[in-house]
Write an enzyme that holds these catalytic residues in place. Sequence first.
Site, PDB file in Angstrom:
ATOM      1  N   TYR A 164      30.916  62.893 -75.775  1.00  0.00           N
ATOM      2  CA  TYR A 164      31.927  62.506 -75.011  1.00  0.00           C
ATOM      3  C   TYR A 164      33.543  61.458 -75.741  1.00  0.00           C
ATOM      4  CZ  TYR A 164      33.026  57.430 -72.897  1.00  0.00           C
ATOM      5  OH  TYR A 164      33.412  56.816 -72.668  1.00  0.00           O
ATOM      6  N   GLY A 211      31.970  49.339 -61.780  1.00  0.00           N
ATOM      7  CA  GLY A 211      32.658  49.475 -62.505  1.00  0.00           C
ATOM      8  C   GLY A 211      33.690  48.813 -63.230  1.00  0.00           C
ATOM      9  N   ASP A 254      34.652  57.923 -55.091  1.00  0.00           N
ATOM     10  CA  ASP A 254      33.397  57.794 -55.448  1.00  0.00           C
ATOM     11  C   ASP A 254      32.746  59.023 -55.044  1.00  0.00           C
ATOM     12  OD1 ASP A 254      32.421  55.489 -57.861  1.00  0.00           O
ATOM     13  OD2 ASP A 254      31.317  57.370 -57.355  1.00  0.00           O
ATOM     14  N   ASP A 294      34.287  64.938 -55.261  1.00  0.00           N
ATOM     15  CA  ASP A 294      33.889  65.337 -56.743  1.00  0.00           C
ATOM     16  C   ASP A 294      35.418  65.111 -57.516  1.00  0.00           C
ATOM     17  OD1 ASP A 294      32.893  65.848 -59.543  1.00  0.00           O
ATOM     18  OD2 ASP A 294      30.696  66.539 -58.072  1.00  0.00           O
ATOM     19  N   VAL A 308      32.398  47.758 -72.726  1.00  0.00           N
ATOM     20  CA  VAL A 308      32.439  47.579 -71.093  1.00  0.00           C
ATOM     21  C   VAL A 308      31.447  47.256 -70.959  1.00  0.00           C
ATOM     22  CG1 VAL A 308      33.349  47.197 -68.922  1.00  0.00           C
ATOM     23  CG2 VAL A 308      34.605  48.263 -70.890  1.00  0.00           C
ATOM     24  N   GLY A 309      31.166  45.843 -70.565  1.00  0.00           N
ATOM     25  CA  GLY A 309      29.604  45.653 -69.199  1.00  0.00           C
ATOM     26  C   GLY A 309      28.984  46.623 -68.197  1.00  0.00           C
ATOM     27  N   THR A 310      29.232  47.431 -67.849  1.00  0.00           N
ATOM     28  CA  THR A 310      28.959  48.060 -67.135  1.00  0.00           C
ATOM     29  C   THR A 310      27.787  48.906 -66.834  1.00  0.00           C
ATOM     30  OG1 THR A 310      29.888  50.241 -67.400  1.00  0.00           O
ATOM     31  CG2 THR A 310      31.741  48.008 -66.452  1.00  0.00           C
ATOM     32  N   GLY A 341      36.892  49.512 -75.276  1.00  0.00           N
ATOM     33  CA  GLY A 341      35.940  49.138 -75.771  1.00  0.00           C
ATOM     34  C   GLY A 341      34.711  49.463 -75.338  1.00  0.00           C
TER      35      GLY A 341
HETATM   36  N1  LIG Z   1      32.203  51.196 -69.870  1.00  0.00           N
HETATM   37  C1  LIG Z   1      32.606  51.683 -71.282  1.00  0.00           C
HETATM   38  O1  LIG Z   1      32.213  51.181 -71.996  1.00  0.00           O
HETATM   39  C2  LIG Z   1      33.307  52.650 -71.416  1.00  0.00           C
HETATM   40  C3  LIG Z   1      33.847  53.215 -70.391  1.00  0.00           C
HETATM   41  N2  LIG Z   1      35.405  54.073 -70.770  1.00  0.00           N
HETATM   42  C4  LIG Z   1      35.446  55.371 -69.578  1.00  0.00           C
HETATM   43  O2  LIG Z   1      35.735  53.794 -68.505  1.00  0.00           O
HETATM   44  C5  LIG Z   1      35.894  54.663 -66.873  1.00  0.00           C
HETATM   45  C6  LIG Z   1      34.789  54.128 -66.737  1.00  0.00           C
HETATM   46  O3  LIG Z   1      33.725  54.007 -66.911  1.00  0.00           O
HETATM   47  P1  LIG Z   1      32.028  52.731 -66.301  1.00  0.00           P
HETATM   48  O4  LIG Z   1      32.623  52.429 -65.367  1.00  0.00           O
HETATM   49  O5  LIG Z   1      31.410  51.742 -67.052  1.00  0.00           O
HETATM   50  O6  LIG Z   1      31.501  53.490 -65.755  1.00  0.00           O
HETATM   51  P2  LIG Z   1      30.447  53.484 -64.578  1.00  0.00           P
HETATM   52  O7  LIG Z   1      28.893  54.938 -64.841  1.00  0.00           O
HETATM   53  O8  LIG Z   1      29.537  52.335 -64.151  1.00  0.00           O
HETATM   54  O9  LIG Z   1      30.769  54.147 -63.303  1.00  0.00           O
HETATM   55  C7  LIG Z   1      31.351  54.998 -63.317  1.00  0.00           C
HETATM   56  C8  LIG Z   1      32.256  55.262 -61.301  1.00  0.00           C
HETATM   57  O10 LIG Z   1      32.582  56.905 -60.974  1.00  0.00           O
HETATM   58  C9  LIG Z   1      31.511  57.687 -60.043  1.00  0.00           C
HETATM   59  N3  LIG Z   1      31.756  59.022 -60.512  1.00  0.00           N
HETATM   60  C10 LIG Z   1      31.208  59.046 -61.529  1.00  0.00           C
HETATM   61  N4  LIG Z   1      31.289  61.029 -61.623  1.00  0.00           N
HETATM   62  C11 LIG Z   1      32.320  61.061 -60.869  1.00  0.00           C
HETATM   63  C12 LIG Z   1      32.751  62.722 -60.579  1.00  0.00           C
HETATM   64  N5  LIG Z   1      32.607  63.927 -61.071  1.00  0.00           N
HETATM   65  N6  LIG Z   1      33.556  62.566 -59.448  1.00  0.00           N
HETATM   66  C13 LIG Z   1      33.969  61.345 -58.325  1.00  0.00           C
HETATM   67  N7  LIG Z   1      33.238  59.740 -59.150  1.00  0.00           N
HETATM   68  C14 LIG Z   1      32.580  59.812 -60.306  1.00  0.00           C
HETATM   69  C15 LIG Z   1      30.156  56.981 -60.487  1.00  0.00           C
HETATM   70  O11 LIG Z   1      29.397  57.759 -59.582  1.00  0.00           O
HETATM   71  C16 LIG Z   1      30.354  55.671 -60.928  1.00  0.00           C
HETATM   72  O12 LIG Z   1      30.617  54.829 -58.967  1.00  0.00           O
HETATM   73  C17 LIG Z   1      35.085  56.422 -67.280  1.00  0.00           C
HETATM   74  O13 LIG Z   1      35.594  57.011 -67.456  1.00  0.00           O
HETATM   75  C18 LIG Z   1      34.384  55.619 -69.007  1.00  0.00           C
HETATM   76  O14 LIG Z   1      34.434  57.209 -69.685  1.00  0.00           O
HETATM   77  C19 LIG Z   1      36.497  54.316 -71.823  1.00  0.00           C
HETATM   78  C20 LIG Z   1      35.851  53.237 -72.504  1.00  0.00           C
HETATM   79  C21 LIG Z   1      34.647  52.158 -72.797  1.00  0.00           C
HETATM   80  C1  LIG Z   2      31.103  54.055 -73.212  1.00  0.00           C
HETATM   81  C2  LIG Z   2      33.107  54.268 -74.367  1.00  0.00           C
HETATM   82  O1  LIG Z   2      33.456  54.767 -73.986  1.00  0.00           O
HETATM   83  C3  LIG Z   2      32.161  53.629 -75.706  1.00  0.00           C
HETATM   84  C4  LIG Z   2      33.296  53.797 -76.779  1.00  0.00           C
HETATM   85  O2  LIG Z   2      31.873  52.546 -75.550  1.00  0.00           O
END
Ligand SMILES: NC(=O)C1=CN([C@@H]2O[C@H](COP(=O)(O)OP(=O)(O)OC[C@H]3O[C@@H](n4cnc5c(N)ncnc54)[C@H](O)[C@@H]3O)[C@@H](O)[C@H]2O)C=CC1
Ligand SMILES: CC(=O)C(C)=O
EC number: 1.1.1.304
Length: 258
Positions: A154, A15, A35, A61, A187-189, A185
């Site tokens: 969240y 992601g 991770d 963690d 993000v396609g993850t 905003g």
């Molecule tokens: N995807 C989105 O649209 C948005 C994401 N964010 C923030 O960006 C960050 C990354 O999000 P994504 O990449 O989308 O998420 P994701 O779920 O695709 O990837 C997150 C990664 O963090 C790891 N992780 C989760 N909990 C953990 C822990 N306790 N300790 C260590 N590693 C851990 C997971 O194993 C995963 O590999 C997050 O903080 C999320 O809240 C913020 C705004 C938008």
């Molecule tokens: C995951 C996240 O932060 C939103 C607003 O999409």
Amino acid sequence: MTNSKVAVVTGSGQGIGKGIAERLAQDGFAIILSDRNGEVLEQTTKEFKNQHDQVASFIGDVSNPADQKALVKTAVDQFGSVDVFVNNAGIELVCPFEEIAPENLENIFRINVFGVVYGIQAAAEQMKTQETGGKIINACSIAGHQAFDMLSAYSATKFAVRAFTQATAKEYAKYNITVNAYCPGIVGTSMWDRIDEEMVKYMGLQKGEAFKKYAEGIALGRTEEPTDVADFVSYLASPGSNYMTGQSIMIDGGIVFN
Ligand SMILES: NC(=O)C1=CN([C@@H]2O[C@H](COP(=O)(O)OP(=O)(O)OC[C@H]3O[C@@H](n4cnc5c(N)ncnc54)[C@H](O)[C@@H]3O)[C@@H](O)[C@H]2O)C=CC1
Ligand SMILES: CC(=O)C(C)=O
């Protein structure tokens, strides 16, 4: 030991975190991937080692302070310093406010808030010993500026990230440590795959329709890629941002306007 600057990125198995780590590696940083998911971390580490010279990894963690300290120790033992520490790891919780269960509330605060606190503490302890200080960069969100329905817990965690970003910027400025945050905003993850899956259940929609509905509100007309976030984090990690601290900046294609 290395002459390169050293960046640690939590939640970088996939992601946004993976995208940030890739960009910082291209920028010349030695990288520590981290991770809690050992499987994705192993795969990503393999990919990085095929492409970059200075890569190490640590399974941990973020909600465990001992893991955060061990992560910093790994970076210092491997490469000699921690110049940039990205508190990226985070989780989502999708449900109506009335249905928030105590264990889910506790879990999301443990990871998204306590995890950022322990990450800042571990990184700053090391950066205070470095003449050059360092840059701490936190994952916030548009939801840290404007709370979203179905994402209230969240959103609350991301408001908290913004508060810690401001307060720690004030406390650590004297050590030449800056603290800023990026606010993506939509993000396609895999996080949005899960958000969509949960939201469509509540909204009576088809798979993918919640993501599509949110995407319609983006001024620039497309959803976000991890590289869009990473381009901005590259700036936050660079000397170009030396005069910025305590800020949580939107990088969202135009969704939330403050
Ligand atoms: N995807 C989105 O649209 C948005 C994401 N964010 C923030 O960006 C960050 C990354 O999000 P994504 O990449 O989308 O998420 P994701 O779920 O695709 O990837 C997150 C990664 O963090 C790891 N992780 C989760 N909990 C953990 C822990 N306790 N300790 C260590 N590693 C851990 C997971 O194993 C995963 O590999 C997050 O903080 C999320 O809240 C913020 C705004 C938008
Ligand atoms: C995951 C996240 O932060 C939103 C607003 O999409």
